[in-house]
Design a protein around this motif. Sequence first.
Motif, PDB file in Angstrom:
ATOM      1  N   PRO A  47      -2.501  12.939  -5.934  1.00  9.40           N
ATOM      2  CA  PRO A  47      -1.151  12.608  -5.439  1.00  9.40           C
ATOM      3  C   PRO A  47      -0.308  13.845  -5.121  1.00  9.40           C
ATOM      4  N   VAL A  48      -0.602  14.963  -5.727  1.00  6.22           N
ATOM      5  CA  VAL A  48       0.170  16.176  -5.485  1.00  6.22           C
ATOM      6  C   VAL A  48      -0.313  16.896  -4.230  1.00  6.22           C
ATOM      7  N   MET A  49      -1.582  16.721  -3.891  1.00  8.28           N
ATOM      8  CA  MET A  49      -2.149  17.391  -2.723  1.00  8.28           C
ATOM      9  C   MET A  49      -1.544  16.800  -1.450  1.00  8.28           C
ATOM     10  N   HIS A  50      -1.460  17.631  -0.407  1.00  7.12           N
ATOM     11  CA  HIS A  50      -0.817  17.191   0.822  1.00  7.12           C
ATOM     12  C   HIS A  50      -1.761  16.463   1.770  1.00  7.12           C
ATOM     13  N   SER A  51      -3.063  16.739   1.640  1.00 12.83           N
ATOM     14  CA  SER A  51      -4.003  16.080   2.529  1.00 12.83           C
ATOM     15  C   SER A  51      -5.362  15.964   1.858  1.00 12.83           C
ATOM     16  N   LEU A  52      -6.234  15.222   2.503  1.00 12.69           N
ATOM     17  CA  LEU A  52      -7.588  15.065   1.998  1.00 12.69           C
ATOM     18  C   LEU A  52      -8.349  16.387   2.086  1.00 12.69           C
ATOM     19  N   PHE A  53      -8.102  17.145   3.156  1.00 14.75           N
ATOM     20  CA  PHE A  53      -8.747  18.449   3.315  1.00 14.75           C
ATOM     21  C   PHE A  53      -8.372  19.390   2.171  1.00 14.75           C
ATOM     22  N   MET A  54      -7.120  19.378   1.761  1.00 15.45           N
ATOM     23  CA  MET A  54      -6.684  20.240   0.652  1.00 15.45           C
ATOM     24  C   MET A  54      -7.344  19.807  -0.656  1.00 15.45           C
ATOM     25  N   SER A  55      -7.529  18.518  -0.839  1.00 14.50           N
ATOM     26  CA  SER A  55      -8.192  18.025  -2.045  1.00 14.50           C
ATOM     27  C   SER A  55      -9.651  18.451  -2.089  1.00 14.50           C
ATOM     28  N   ILE A  56     -10.337  18.351  -0.963  1.00  8.43           N
ATOM     29  CA  ILE A  56     -11.735  18.765  -0.902  1.00  8.43           C
ATOM     30  C   ILE A  56     -11.844  20.267  -1.118  1.00  8.43           C
ATOM     31  N   LEU A  57     -10.968  21.011  -0.508  1.00  8.83           N
ATOM     32  CA  LEU A  57     -10.950  22.467  -0.688  1.00  8.83           C
ATOM     33  C   LEU A  57     -10.664  22.829  -2.138  1.00  8.83           C
ATOM     34  N   PHE A  58      -9.734  22.138  -2.757  1.00 10.13           N
ATOM     35  CA  PHE A  58      -9.420  22.377  -4.167  1.00 10.13           C
ATOM     36  C   PHE A  58     -10.613  22.058  -5.060  1.00 10.13           C
ATOM     37  N   PHE A  59     -11.318  20.958  -4.749  1.00  9.69           N
ATOM     38  CA  PHE A  59     -12.498  20.593  -5.531  1.00  9.69           C
ATOM     39  C   PHE A  59     -13.558  21.685  -5.463  1.00  9.69           C
ATOM     40  N   PHE A  60     -13.875  22.140  -4.262  1.00 10.57           N
ATOM     41  CA  PHE A  60     -14.906  23.172  -4.127  1.00 10.57           C
ATOM     42  C   PHE A  60     -14.472  24.487  -4.765  1.00 10.57           C
ATOM     43  N   ALA A  61     -13.208  24.828  -4.651  1.00  8.56           N
ATOM     44  CA  ALA A  61     -12.719  26.053  -5.277  1.00  8.56           C
ATOM     45  C   ALA A  61     -12.774  25.953  -6.797  1.00  8.56           C
ATOM     46  N   PHE A  62     -12.351  24.821  -7.334  1.00 12.52           N
ATOM     47  CA  PHE A  62     -12.355  24.617  -8.778  1.00 12.52           C
ATOM     48  C   PHE A  62     -13.777  24.615  -9.328  1.00 12.52           C
TER      49      PHE A  62
END
Length: 81
Positions: A47-62
Amino acid sequence: MRFLYKRPRMEQIQEELNTVMEVMVSDLFIYLDLFIFSIIFTLLLFPVMHSLFMSILFFFAFYSLFACLYFFVFNRLMKKS
């Protein structure tokens, strides 16, 4: 009823515990745990992420950050000792 149940020998219990410990500390199981925790953490922060792309990027980075941290720090220290 207690007299019907036979307690296993200590050697059998020790063998089973060794098997469980080998599975729990295996690299594959640890990377699978990191993957699942990364998914959970990303879904909780979705819910805090601005887009689906940012969520996927955050997942891979994490996931890559903590997988590298495990590989370079914990895995190397355990193999030295």
